[in-house]
Scaffold this motif. Structure first.
Motif, mmCIF file in Angstrom:
data_model
loop_
_atom_site.group_PDB
_atom_site.id
_atom_site.type_symbol
_atom_site.label_atom_id
_atom_site.label_comp_id
_atom_site.label_asym_id
_atom_site.label_seq_id
_atom_site.Cartn_x
_atom_site.Cartn_y
_atom_site.Cartn_z
ATOM 1 N N THR A 1 0.825 -1.199 0.000
ATOM 2 C CA THR A 1 0.000 0.000 0.000
ATOM 3 C C THR A 1 0.863 1.254 0.000
ATOM 4 O O THR A 1 0.519 2.262 -0.634
ATOM 5 C CB THR A 1 -0.950 0.006 1.209
ATOM 6 O OG1 THR A 1 -1.739 -1.187 1.201
ATOM 7 C CG2 THR A 1 -1.875 1.209 1.178
ATOM 8 N N TRP B 1 0.449 4.281 -2.531
ATOM 9 C CA TRP B 1 0.206 5.607 -1.958
ATOM 10 C C TRP B 1 1.224 6.602 -2.513
ATOM 11 O O TRP B 1 0.884 7.715 -2.905
ATOM 12 C CB TRP B 1 0.306 5.490 -0.445
ATOM 13 C CG TRP B 1 -0.264 6.594 0.399
ATOM 14 C CD1 TRP B 1 0.363 7.171 1.459
ATOM 15 C CD2 TRP B 1 -1.552 7.210 0.320
ATOM 16 N NE1 TRP B 1 -0.454 8.107 2.051
ATOM 17 C CE2 TRP B 1 -1.640 8.157 1.358
ATOM 18 C CE3 TRP B 1 -2.634 7.063 -0.543
ATOM 19 C CZ2 TRP B 1 -2.756 8.957 1.569
ATOM 20 C CZ3 TRP B 1 -3.750 7.855 -0.336
ATOM 21 C CH2 TRP B 1 -3.809 8.791 0.705
ATOM 22 N N ARG C 1 -13.371 13.476 -0.055
ATOM 23 C CA ARG C 1 -13.384 12.900 1.288
ATOM 24 C C ARG C 1 -13.947 13.908 2.285
ATOM 25 O O ARG C 1 -13.579 15.076 2.292
ATOM 26 C CB ARG C 1 -11.960 12.512 1.698
ATOM 27 C CG ARG C 1 -11.856 11.952 3.100
ATOM 28 C CD ARG C 1 -10.399 11.802 3.540
ATOM 29 N NE ARG C 1 -10.367 11.550 4.968
ATOM 30 C CZ ARG C 1 -10.389 12.506 5.880
ATOM 31 N NH1 ARG C 1 -10.443 13.766 5.521
ATOM 32 N NH2 ARG C 1 -10.363 12.196 7.177
ATOM 33 N N GLN D 1 -12.721 5.694 6.902
ATOM 34 C CA GLN D 1 -12.685 4.425 6.184
ATOM 35 C C GLN D 1 -11.293 4.075 5.664
ATOM 36 O O GLN D 1 -10.978 2.900 5.476
ATOM 37 C CB GLN D 1 -13.682 4.436 5.026
ATOM 38 C CG GLN D 1 -13.377 5.433 3.912
ATOM 39 C CD GLN D 1 -14.303 5.266 2.725
ATOM 40 O OE1 GLN D 1 -14.520 4.139 2.278
ATOM 41 N NE2 GLN D 1 -14.850 6.360 2.246
ATOM 42 N N TYR D 2 -10.450 5.087 5.434
ATOM 43 C CA TYR D 2 -9.107 4.800 4.935
ATOM 44 C C TYR D 2 -8.082 4.664 6.058
ATOM 45 O O TYR D 2 -6.921 4.347 5.807
ATOM 46 C CB TYR D 2 -8.668 5.894 3.960
ATOM 47 C CG TYR D 2 -9.574 6.017 2.761
ATOM 48 C CD1 TYR D 2 -9.677 4.977 1.840
ATOM 49 C CD2 TYR D 2 -10.342 7.154 2.556
ATOM 50 C CE1 TYR D 2 -10.525 5.068 0.747
ATOM 51 C CE2 TYR D 2 -11.191 7.260 1.470
ATOM 52 C CZ TYR D 2 -11.276 6.218 0.567
ATOM 53 O OH TYR D 2 -12.112 6.321 -0.516
ATOM 54 N N ASN D 3 -8.485 4.942 7.294
ATOM 55 C CA ASN D 3 -7.580 4.856 8.438
ATOM 56 C C ASN D 3 -7.743 3.589 9.261
ATOM 57 O O ASN D 3 -6.781 3.101 9.860
ATOM 58 C CB ASN D 3 -7.800 6.051 9.389
ATOM 59 C CG ASN D 3 -7.631 7.391 8.734
ATOM 60 O OD1 ASN D 3 -8.554 8.186 8.700
ATOM 61 N ND2 ASN D 3 -6.455 7.669 8.200
ATOM 62 N N SER E 1 -9.731 -1.275 2.480
ATOM 63 C CA SER E 1 -8.369 -1.109 1.966
ATOM 64 C C SER E 1 -8.017 0.361 1.852
ATOM 65 O O SER E 1 -8.864 1.205 1.666
ATOM 66 C CB SER E 1 -8.246 -1.769 0.604
ATOM 67 O OG SER E 1 -6.964 -1.591 0.072
ATOM 68 N N ALA E 2 -6.718 0.629 1.927
ATOM 69 C CA ALA E 2 -6.265 2.011 1.729
ATOM 70 C C ALA E 2 -6.235 2.324 0.247
ATOM 71 O O ALA E 2 -6.067 1.473 -0.578
ATOM 72 C CB ALA E 2 -4.883 2.191 2.330
#
Length: 415
Positions: free
Chosen positions: A358, A362, A383, A389-391, A414-415
């Motif tokens: 990831t 990223w 966002r 949700q991404y953390n 998932s990120a």
């Protein structure tokens, strides 16, 4: 240590974050722990690092969080901006609901300060710390690990923790791979915060995203220092040059960025740069009674700010795996180390592999341009504040799948 066959329950090879954390965790559980480090003195180079709640919970568990807070900073927000336009893309509050959700604060701290905290904790706990020892290899004989040094010494232990970093010698026992160049390099710098320092963002972690570059700033040492990190794609590094004689590449990489970014470049120490490497994830970290941890097991790119965090998680999960098996009410059961390190390997390899992969993705999303950059900005701006949700998958567990106090209900996202 003059005895050529020194004996200990646990031998740790490497005195960085992972090694000190592993030594402290197992010493707290009751093991006799010896840590050997190749450098003549213990220390940590670099500047700031970010300790997300998944790591600060581990410090809290060991009674070290307050020490970290005394010398660190709790930023108010994590802010992302476009480096070319200066437009704010998104921000995450790091206090209030965020801290309650994850059961611990987000802390930024100087690397040397965190290293010192761990080192002093090891000293106070009774870890034997030895410098000027270079381990050249390990083997397992009759159920015990043997570490052999360059000067002919041997260290015998029930288990050996290989925490010798990105260019690990001990990793050779389980893999023939090598470090992978990312083509990106980092320049770092810390400068005092004075009355002339622009007051904007001095309480936040701010990330500027640009084409083939980004820049990060945040305060350190109780707000006395400003930490700046500039990361960019380097033509000379792509040619194989780890260091470079001038700063023309640095200046060229940020030529199209807003004045705030170009002004921040003045804070950097340009005498040394950090080439950015990782390695492909591997499933097996074990060779006999030796197990890897930290960057020796799972070196990762810095984009998720999880390198040191994952080293602390490693130590906590190994401590949990050994509790009740190796460390029992009746004493230490050295025969149980095989099960403990196998459980540790299984749990950690899956999580750290995901983080390694990831982090690469990223980083790629940070450095795009053109149409891809427009789409990235639209995604970031879509966002909503305190959208977790991404953390949750990263901050909401302690590395063994245990939810943080707030429940981490989106931990599978998932990120």
């Amino acid at each position: 240590m003059s005895d050529p066959k020194s004996t200990t329950d646990v031998l740790v090879v490497g005195g960085g974050m992972a090694g000190l954390a592993g030594a402290l965790a197992l010493r707290e559980s009751g093991a006799a722990v010896t840590l050997v480090e190749r450098a003549p003195e213990f220390g940590e180079v670099g500047a700031g690092l970010q300790m997300a709640p998944n790591a600060s919970r581990v410090l809290k568990r060991w009674g070290l969080l307050e020490k970290a807070l005394e010398v660190g900073v709790q930023p108010k927000h994590l802010v992302f901006r476009d480096a070319v336009t200066g437009e704010e893309l998104t921000r995450q509050s790091l206090k209030g609901e965020f801290e309650e959700r994850y059961g611990a604060p987000y802390v930024v701290i100087h690397r040397s300060d965190l290293h010192r905290i761990l080192l002093e904790a090891c000293q106070a706990a009774g870890v034997e710390l030895i410098n000027d020892v270079t381990v050249s290899g390990v083997e397992t004989v009759d159920g015990r690990g043997i570490a052999k040094t360059d000067d002919g010494r041997e260290y015998h232990a029930d288990v050996i923790l290989g925490a010798d970093g990105l260019r690990s010698t001990l990793r050779d026992a389980v893999s023939t791979d090598g470090p992978i160049s990312s083509s990106y390099v980092a320049y770092r710098g810390t400068v005092p915060i004075t009355s002339e320092t622009l007051a904007t963002d001095l309480e936040d972690v701010v990330v500027y995203l640009g084409p083939d570059c980004h820049l990060v700033q945040y305060p350190l040492r109780r707000g006395e220092l400003l930490n700046t990190v500039a990361v960019f794609k380097s033509p000379s590094f792509e040619r194989g040059e780890e260091q470079y004689g001038g700063v023309d590449e640095l200046q060229a990489a940020y030529a199209d960025c807003v004045p705030a970014v170009q002004e921040a470049l003045k804070n950097l120490a340009t005498g040394i740069r950090w080439p950015m490497y990782d390695r492909d994830p591997i499933e097996n970290w074990i060779a006999g009674r030796m197990v890897l941890m930290g960057d020796a097991a799972h070196p990762m790119l810095q984009y998720l700010a999880q390198g040191a965090c994952q080293a602390l998680e490693d130590a906590a999960v190994l401590q949990d795996a050994a509790t009740g098996t190796v460390f029992t009410d009746e004493g230490i059961n050295p025969d149980a180390w095989d099960d403990a390190i196998r459980e540790f390997n299984t749990v950690r390899a899956a999580r750290t592999s995901r983080i390694q992969r990831t982090a690469r993705i990223w980083g790629e999303s940070w450095h795009v341009s053109g149409v891809a950059g427009v789409l990235r900005n639209l995604l970031f701006k879509s966002r909503k504040e305190n959208d977790f949700q991404y953390n949750d998958w990263l901050y909401g567990t302690d590395g063994v799948g245990t939810p943080s106090p707030a429940g981490g209900r989106n931990a599978a996202v998932s990120a």
